[in-house]
Design a protein around this motif. Sequence first.
Motif, short mmCIF file in Angstrom:
data_model
loop_
_atom_site.label_atom_id
_atom_site.label_comp_id
_atom_site.label_asym_id
_atom_site.label_seq_id
_atom_site.Cartn_x
_atom_site.Cartn_y
_atom_site.Cartn_z
N MET A 11 51.39 42.88 29.43
CA MET A 11 51.42 41.92 28.34
C MET A 11 50.49 40.74 28.65
N ALA A 12 50.23 40.67 29.50
CA ALA A 12 49.47 39.49 29.82
C ALA A 12 48.01 39.42 30.49
N PHE A 43 44.31 37.19 35.80
CA PHE A 43 43.96 36.67 37.11
C PHE A 43 42.91 37.53 37.79
N GLN A 44 42.21 36.91 38.75
CA GLN A 44 41.39 37.70 39.66
C GLN A 44 42.31 38.51 40.57
N PRO A 45 41.79 39.59 41.16
CA PRO A 45 42.64 40.40 42.05
C PRO A 45 43.24 39.55 43.17
N ALA A 46 44.53 39.76 43.42
CA ALA A 46 45.21 39.02 44.48
C ALA A 46 44.97 39.69 45.82
N ALA A 51 48.70 34.63 46.56
CA ALA A 51 48.21 34.95 45.23
C ALA A 51 49.11 35.95 44.53
N GLN A 52 49.58 36.96 45.26
CA GLN A 52 50.46 37.95 44.65
C GLN A 52 51.78 37.32 44.21
N ILE A 230 40.19 28.81 45.79
CA ILE A 230 39.73 30.19 45.68
C ILE A 230 40.81 30.94 44.90
N PRO A 231 40.57 31.27 43.63
CA PRO A 231 41.62 31.90 42.81
C PRO A 231 42.19 33.18 43.40
#
Length: 307
Positions: A11-12, A43-46, A51-52, A230-231
């Motif tokens: 969904m997102a 999001f960018q990959p975690a 980040a996860q 750093i995203p």
Amino acid sequence: MKHLFSLSALMAGFSALPAMAQDALRIDGLEVIGAPVDGLMGFQPAVTRLAQDIHDLDYLILVIITIITLFVTGLMAWVILRFNAKRNPTPASFTHHTPVEIAWTVGPILILVLIGAFSLPILFRQQEIPQADITIKAIGNQWYWSYEYVDDGFGFDSYMIGAPATLTSEEEAAGAVPNMLNDVMITKLEEAGYSRAEWLLATDTAVVVPVGKTVVMQVTGSDVIHSWTIPAFGVKQDAVPGRLAELWFSAEKEGTYFGQCSELCGQAHAYMPITVKVVSEAAYADWISKAKEEYAGIPSTIQIASN
């Protein structure tokens, strides 16, 4: 909870290096992972636990607000259809309904407790700085970053490729214009191991860290407030002059990752990117040996002998 997350996911003070030094310290063959992609959302990959955690919390909240939105929309539709003037010509005159009032008080409390139960451990994990394998000090300047490898005794400045400080007189004579993409700048990017897609993201000197190691960044500013982020690592920390803040990460995948100064810091704020390269331990040991010699004048032979 993993299934829930999966469902909701649907969904997102050092000068810039000359060109020869860059050739000596370049690390080629790294996949570009942490970069924005035109046309994509989310999001960018975690590549870190931090980040996860952020992604999972975002997906959980997305599910909660979606359920609330659907419930409220359905309730409004039912009230409009069931209690309009045509179907309900004699409206009720009561002013209180105890069960409903209890429900709309207890319900939000339970939702907030649920969100807090997941978000507080994530917040604590971010803020509790672990023992560092590598400590790096990041100093925000107008408009570049300076890095100091605290344990290894060297540092360097990191400018966006195309910034005035990175251009040689020969490049300017060939038509290079600061902060402007043209054929000369594309060639400069390619010579540094990047492509046109990394324009405004790539820096002349990157932070290099080994995969799987705990890196603690000490963040401060030299002039105004900047922000180091750093995203793909799930980290962001304001760089405030006179204050030393910390963040940490442990990247789980080799690759090249990009960030930007995320605090408005003046005229060239848009030209202050961050580049981090996550490499194998062997590649990092090789890079650190060359970096000590290049930046601090410590010969590699002395380093080998001391080990």
